[in-house]
Design a protein around this motif. Structure first.
Motif, mmCIF file in Angstrom:
data_model
loop_
_atom_site.group_PDB
_atom_site.id
_atom_site.type_symbol
_atom_site.label_atom_id
_atom_site.label_comp_id
_atom_site.label_asym_id
_atom_site.label_seq_id
_atom_site.Cartn_x
_atom_site.Cartn_y
_atom_site.Cartn_z
ATOM 1 N N ALA A 157 0.832 -1.206 0.000
ATOM 2 C CA ALA A 157 0.000 0.000 0.000
ATOM 3 C C ALA A 157 0.869 1.259 0.000
ATOM 4 N N PHE A 158 1.953 1.224 0.770
ATOM 5 C CA PHE A 158 2.861 2.369 0.832
ATOM 6 C C PHE A 158 3.477 2.632 -0.547
ATOM 7 N N THR A 159 3.913 1.573 -1.232
ATOM 8 C CA THR A 159 4.519 1.726 -2.558
ATOM 9 C C THR A 159 3.513 2.303 -3.552
ATOM 10 N N ILE A 160 2.280 1.804 -3.510
ATOM 11 C CA ILE A 160 1.240 2.310 -4.411
ATOM 12 C C ILE A 160 0.972 3.792 -4.144
ATOM 13 N N LEU A 161 0.911 4.160 -2.867
ATOM 14 C CA LEU A 161 0.709 5.567 -2.517
ATOM 15 C C LEU A 161 1.861 6.431 -3.027
ATOM 16 N N CYS A 162 3.075 5.899 -2.929
ATOM 17 C CA CYS A 162 4.250 6.638 -3.417
ATOM 18 C C CYS A 162 4.158 6.889 -4.916
ATOM 19 N N VAL A 163 3.733 5.866 -5.652
ATOM 20 C CA VAL A 163 3.642 6.012 -7.110
ATOM 21 C C VAL A 163 2.540 7.004 -7.480
ATOM 22 N N LEU A 164 1.364 6.857 -6.851
ATOM 23 C CA LEU A 164 0.211 7.680 -7.219
ATOM 24 C C LEU A 164 0.301 9.111 -6.709
ATOM 25 N N PHE A 165 0.773 9.278 -5.472
ATOM 26 C CA PHE A 165 0.699 10.596 -4.839
ATOM 27 C C PHE A 165 2.052 11.273 -4.612
ATOM 28 N N LEU A 166 3.133 10.612 -5.042
ATOM 29 C CA LEU A 166 4.451 11.246 -4.967
ATOM 30 C C LEU A 166 5.094 11.287 -6.353
ATOM 31 N N PHE A 167 5.229 10.123 -6.989
ATOM 32 C CA PHE A 167 5.884 10.055 -8.297
ATOM 33 C C PHE A 167 5.122 10.865 -9.357
ATOM 34 N N LEU A 168 3.820 10.596 -9.509
ATOM 35 C CA LEU A 168 3.044 11.294 -10.544
ATOM 36 C C LEU A 168 2.997 12.806 -10.318
ATOM 37 N N PRO A 169 2.683 13.279 -9.098
ATOM 38 C CA PRO A 169 2.713 14.742 -8.884
ATOM 39 C C PRO A 169 4.094 15.358 -9.113
ATOM 40 N N MET A 170 5.158 14.621 -8.766
ATOM 41 C CA MET A 170 6.504 15.153 -8.981
ATOM 42 C C MET A 170 6.777 15.392 -10.465
ATOM 43 N N ILE A 171 6.432 14.423 -11.310
ATOM 44 C CA ILE A 171 6.719 14.615 -12.734
ATOM 45 C C ILE A 171 5.766 15.636 -13.357
ATOM 46 N N ILE A 172 4.546 15.758 -12.814
ATOM 47 C CA ILE A 172 3.633 16.803 -13.293
ATOM 48 C C ILE A 172 4.193 18.186 -12.968
ATOM 49 N N LYS A 173 4.869 18.279 -11.806
ATOM 50 C CA LYS A 173 5.493 19.554 -11.421
ATOM 51 C C LYS A 173 6.765 19.848 -12.216
ATOM 52 N N GLY A 174 7.227 18.904 -13.018
ATOM 53 C CA GLY A 174 8.398 19.146 -13.849
ATOM 54 C C GLY A 174 9.679 18.520 -13.349
ATOM 55 N N VAL A 175 9.602 17.702 -12.292
ATOM 56 C CA VAL A 175 10.795 16.996 -11.815
ATOM 57 C C VAL A 175 11.213 15.976 -12.866
ATOM 58 N N GLU A 176 12.519 15.853 -13.102
ATOM 59 C CA GLU A 176 13.034 14.868 -14.042
ATOM 60 C C GLU A 176 12.501 13.478 -13.674
ATOM 61 N N PRO A 177 11.804 12.782 -14.613
ATOM 62 C CA PRO A 177 11.167 11.493 -14.282
ATOM 63 C C PRO A 177 12.108 10.460 -13.673
ATOM 64 N N ILE A 178 13.355 10.386 -14.159
ATOM 65 C CA ILE A 178 14.287 9.393 -13.616
ATOM 66 C C ILE A 178 14.619 9.723 -12.168
ATOM 67 N N LEU A 179 14.807 11.017 -11.855
ATOM 68 C CA LEU A 179 15.072 11.425 -10.472
ATOM 69 C C LEU A 179 13.876 11.106 -9.582
ATOM 70 N N ALA A 180 12.673 11.364 -10.073
ATOM 71 C CA ALA A 180 11.458 11.047 -9.311
ATOM 72 C C ALA A 180 11.354 9.550 -9.062
ATOM 73 N N VAL A 182 13.889 7.442 -8.892
ATOM 74 C CA VAL A 182 14.934 7.094 -7.922
ATOM 75 C C VAL A 182 14.437 7.356 -6.501
ATOM 76 N N VAL A 183 13.778 8.485 -6.293
ATOM 77 C CA VAL A 183 13.231 8.823 -4.967
ATOM 78 C C VAL A 183 12.246 7.747 -4.520
ATOM 79 N N VAL A 184 11.344 7.344 -5.418
ATOM 80 C CA VAL A 184 10.334 6.335 -5.085
ATOM 81 C C VAL A 184 10.994 4.983 -4.821
ATOM 82 N N VAL A 185 11.979 4.611 -5.633
ATOM 83 C CA VAL A 185 12.666 3.325 -5.469
ATOM 84 C C VAL A 185 13.349 3.252 -4.105
#
Length: 387
Positions: A157-180, A182-185
């Motif tokens: 559940a934590f991993t899914i939350l990270c992908v949906l509510f951390l990774f996706l918003p980060m790349i929408i904000k313009g963060v480099e996808p690979i860096l985003a 790495v943070v989630v991984v």
């Protein structure tokens, strides 16, 4: 009486999770971006049940007699939302490739932009079956995993939350996808392994190995992509992503490689944890095992894991492209054209880079574990004196 260290660890977990979820809440509620140009505002989606098929004009497809096509005039009862309990009518267009015939009792997803004066049939309502499957999954995990199973579910559940509510918003904000990615991984690896085993040597060993090898998968995939001129622009969703990026800070080009990092994480984590756990258990049973013996044992365990885990990744990526591969095969596309198809190259990069990371996790985890668990001078096995 509880161990003071355990109490401190529990308190630290509570503080971390509270802080993290508070951050996610603020991060997502303050996320502001312009919707795509074709975004349709005001459309409402609800669930409905067919209460009457008023009329239908259905018949077999002229080319495929096992497919029924045509039109149905349906009377529907709305089951959800502010219009719940009201009835409405809709024409259900049953096509060859958008085939969703309905009968009395069928539950559908419907939409409207005018309060269901005009209603469109969107799709079947399938979520209840997904919930049943999810409940079965949770029951199996809890039945056989007990306390560890519960922790596994929480980690997932934590991993899914990270992908949906951390990774996706980060790349929408313009963060480099690979860096985003790495943070989630790193975050997912640390939280998953710590929650399952607590802070101990095997957790640290598996976490370090998993992070290093997953990053290596990303590096391999990125380098291969650059050399073979492959990026997100070669995927089927590229045009839509480019259209969306016009109104957001989204960086489309490296999304493919960010996805590869996340996709490889599970298999690499499984491999690293399996080896770290095996060697830790062996060392606890026989503390006299030397670094060389631990290395040999870890590699032997790893070789058994290697075949199944690499197969898992390759077959998963192949299975997701099975339909289109069958189409190309049936059209007898020449090898030189087939092997250079964007779709095939993307899937090969995904599957092989992930598999390489899994294989590398074996010697990397074994090396780290043999050094960390040995902890100093080699201990010689004591032979009891003869009586």
């Amino acid at each position: 009486m509880k161990n003071p260290k355990k109490k401190i660890g529990t308190a630290a977990w509570i503080v971390f999770l509270a802080g993290f979820f508070a951050f996610l809440y603020v991060f997502n509620t303050t996320l502001d971006y312009q919707k795509p140009g074709d975004y349709q505002d005001g459309i409402v989606y609800e669930k409905a049940r067919v209460i009457e098929v008023e009329k239908e004009d259905m018949g077999p497809d002229p080319d495929y007699d096992f497919i029924q096509i045509g039109k149905q005039w349906l009377k529907l009862e709305i089951l959800t939302g502010e219009f719940s309990g009201r009835s409405t009518t809709a024409i259900n267009y049953v096509q060859r490739v958008n085939n969703k015939p309905a009968s009395v009792g069928t539950e559908l997803v419907i939409s409207s932009f005018d309060g269901f004066v005009t209603t469109s049939v969107v799709n079947y309502s399938r979520e209840n079956y997904l919930y049943v499957l999810l409940a079965l999954f949770l029951a199996v995990v809890l039945l056989f995993g007990r306390k560890k199973g519960l922790k596994s579910i929480a980690s997932l559940a934590f991993t899914i939350l990270c992908v949906l509510f951390l990774f996706l918003p980060m790349i929408i904000k313009g963060v480099e996808p690979i860096l985003a990615a790495v943070v989630v991984v790193v975050l997912s690896t640390a939280v998953t392994l710590l929650s399952l085993n607590g802070f101990c040597k095997k957790t640290v060993i598996a976490a370090v190995s998993c992070s290093v090898c997953t990053m290596f998968a990303g590096v391999i995939a990125y380098a291969t992509g650059v050399l073979s001129h492959i990026s997100t622009l070669n995927e089927s969703e590229a045009e839509l992503l480019l259209f969306i990026s016009d109104s957001t800070a989204l960086r489309v080009k490296d999304l493919l490689f960010a996805g590869i990092l996340i996709a490889a994480l599970g298999a690499v984590m499984d491999t690293a944890m399996s080896i770290a756990s095996s060697l830790t258990e062996m060392k606890s049973i026989d503390p006299t095992l030397t670094q060389k013996q631990l290395w040999r044992s870890g590699m032997n365990v790893g070789k058994d894991i290697m075949g199944t885990m690499t197969n898992t990744l390759i077959l998963a990526f192949t299975g997701s492209s099975l339909n289109i591969l069958l189409v190309y095969y049936m059209y007898s596309l020449p090898y030189i054209a087939l092997i250079n198809l964007d779709l095939l190259v993307v899937e090969v990069i995904r599957g092989l880079s992930g598999s390489i990371a899994v294989i590398l996790a074996i010697p990397v985890t074994t090396l780290i574990a043999s050094r960390a668990l040995h902890g100093g001078k080699e201990e010689r096995r004591k032979i009891p004196a003869a009586k």
